[in-house]
Design a protein around this motif. Sequence first.
Motif, mmCIF file in Angstrom:
data_model
loop_
_atom_site.group_PDB
_atom_site.id
_atom_site.type_symbol
_atom_site.label_atom_id
_atom_site.label_comp_id
_atom_site.label_asym_id
_atom_site.label_seq_id
_atom_site.Cartn_x
_atom_site.Cartn_y
_atom_site.Cartn_z
ATOM 1 N N GLU A 33 -91.378 87.502 -23.497
ATOM 2 C CA GLU A 33 -91.446 88.659 -22.599
ATOM 3 C C GLU A 33 -90.429 88.535 -21.468
ATOM 4 O O GLU A 33 -89.746 89.493 -21.126
ATOM 5 C CB GLU A 33 -92.857 88.742 -22.031
ATOM 6 N N GLU A 34 -90.316 87.286 -20.934
ATOM 7 C CA GLU A 34 -89.360 87.058 -19.844
ATOM 8 C C GLU A 34 -87.933 87.284 -20.322
ATOM 9 O O GLU A 34 -87.115 87.882 -19.629
ATOM 10 C CB GLU A 34 -89.504 85.629 -19.312
ATOM 11 N N LEU A 35 -87.668 86.807 -21.553
ATOM 12 C CA LEU A 35 -86.328 86.977 -22.116
ATOM 13 C C LEU A 35 -86.001 88.456 -22.291
ATOM 14 O O LEU A 35 -84.909 88.910 -21.961
ATOM 15 C CB LEU A 35 -86.232 86.277 -23.480
ATOM 16 N N ALA A 36 -86.982 89.211 -22.799
ATOM 17 C CA ALA A 36 -86.785 90.649 -23.025
ATOM 18 C C ALA A 36 -86.548 91.360 -21.699
ATOM 19 O O ALA A 36 -85.682 92.224 -21.586
ATOM 20 C CB ALA A 36 -88.001 91.236 -23.722
ATOM 21 N N ARG A 37 -87.331 90.919 -20.658
ATOM 22 C CA ARG A 37 -87.187 91.537 -19.340
ATOM 23 C C ARG A 37 -85.788 91.268 -18.779
ATOM 24 O O ARG A 37 -85.142 92.127 -18.222
ATOM 25 C CB ARG A 37 -88.261 90.980 -18.403
ATOM 26 N N LYS A 38 -85.329 90.019 -19.003
ATOM 27 C CA LYS A 38 -84.013 89.630 -18.498
ATOM 28 C C LYS A 38 -82.919 90.456 -19.196
ATOM 29 O O LYS A 38 -81.988 90.943 -18.556
ATOM 30 C CB LYS A 38 -83.792 88.131 -18.777
ATOM 31 N N ALA A 39 -83.070 90.610 -20.517
ATOM 32 C CA ALA A 39 -82.086 91.376 -21.287
ATOM 33 C C ALA A 39 -82.043 92.816 -20.822
ATOM 34 O O ALA A 39 -80.974 93.409 -20.680
ATOM 35 C CB ALA A 39 -82.435 91.314 -22.770
ATOM 36 N N ARG A 40 -83.240 93.363 -20.539
ATOM 37 C CA ARG A 40 -83.311 94.751 -20.064
ATOM 38 C C ARG A 40 -82.609 94.911 -18.716
ATOM 39 O O ARG A 40 -81.892 95.862 -18.481
ATOM 40 C CB ARG A 40 -84.778 95.175 -19.931
ATOM 41 N N ARG A 41 -82.846 93.882 -17.845
ATOM 42 C CA ARG A 41 -82.249 93.914 -16.508
ATOM 43 C C ARG A 41 -80.721 93.880 -16.600
ATOM 44 O O ARG A 41 -80.018 94.637 -15.951
ATOM 45 C CB ARG A 41 -82.775 92.725 -15.699
#
Lengths: 246, 291
Positions: free
Chosen positions: B21-29
Amino acid sequence: MAEIRIKNLHKEFGTGQDKVVALENVNLEITGHSFVSIVGPSGCGKSTLLNILTGIETPTNGTVDITSDGHVAAPGYVFQAARLLPWRTVTDNLLFVQEDRSDSTKQRCQRYLEMVQLGDKGDKFPGELSGGMQQRVGIARAFSIEPDVLFMDEPFSHLDAITARALRRELHHMWDETKKMVVFVTHDVGEAVELSNRILVFAKGGSLEDDIQIDLPFPRDPADDEVAVAKAHVLRKFEELDLLAS
Amino acid sequence: MTDTATDTTAEAPQTPRVTEEELARKARRTELTSRWFWRILSYIVVLAVWEFALLDIFGFLRGTPLDPKLLPGPSEVVATFFEIWGEGTMPAAFQATLTRIAIGFGLSFLIGAMIGILMQSKWFEGFFKDAVLISLSAPGLIWVLITAIIFGNRPLGPTIAIILTTFALVTVNVSEGIKALPKELIDMAKSFQVGTFKRNRQIVIPHLAPYLFTGLRFGFSIAWKVTVLTEVFSSSEGIGFEMRISAVLFDMSEFLTWILAFFFFALFLEKVVLEAIERRYFRWRQAVTAS
């Protein structure tokens, strides 16, 4: 107690040279808490029979009576694909087929979602769920209207083997708990033997060729000798009818 | 001492765990930052080119620098914007233009949708097919000129021009939507004995909504341009009329101000109104895309 009585059922599509006979002179009775599987090769009229039973199609000739304690029985349907409204949440998909949206209806829908292990996914959209989860929602939707008869059209054929097996177990559990009549269409003989206490074998051209009772205790493990023997027995019937070759 | 040392050794190799989830959030950011970077850069480039054009280096070298009256700089245009806003001319002009659009496009939407429904019959399809094709392919300017000649300053002119340029967009979208009606969902509803009214409300309308929305979006953007054009040619109020007055008076600062106002309104409509509608009513489509 639900009852299905089919007399001289005949169904044709097209006319003249394009005429195709989908079902030919089918006579059948199903009663009570039974799990009946309809098996046969592609084009044997399995899905047509189910469509007639649920009123999606009308027969060319013959009669179909589906009753429960003298009244017209309420049917539930589980399709090959889940057929969920993509723009409605999981809970709303269940509520869509209900007569009202009262608190007790909502609680009932939630209970069936929990039965298929999706109690926490009520506010998700179908697009956010896996194929197996969507099919679970389809099963919960059919059970949630508490039908007298549940019709299922190859509901697990699109799923991977592991998911399908898990869902078969859940289905058996729900059938046992709710005491409903289930009419299950499949082309998988193993699946039919694992779930049913009666198997109807249809041949190409839409004729009912055999009616086999499977009197083995539930739950059935496909690896069990008795289940394997029963499966071999049905397959032999298939061979006798030259169904495998066709 | 020994015990503590052993414990420390046992805990030492732990590395920080990063969840999916953190990785996905980072990618989105990262994706969002990058998108905004390019967006802001485009504004900087446009403003720089504007300023550069003002300097007109080549003209300057020849000894004839560009007259700022012909192309006023961004700061002057912004100042004029607030000046006109303060006078109260702008809201009145927007009100006049938007009223025309609301009437014209409202009627066009109803007519277009009705024709789209009628075109499900092959006779009506034959009847309307070429009219739809002509409306889709003819430049809006043709209808603007024709209606300006026929109706002059009367309000019927812009209304008819808007209908003729936009109805086909709605028709095509409605027609496509009806052709793609999800039969399998309708059959499902029938097998569960769901009534016709509920089927239409919960299956047909939500299915058609994205098609109607697309028709609305594109139709509105064309209606907007056509309305301003009709006002340029034949009107005594509205944004187009104000633009014509500025052009006649050679007041480029005011002319550009109206363009700026036009641009801001279009941006507001797209980013605030339409995207909000999309988020509110088509959340399920984002869910399908994301999964």
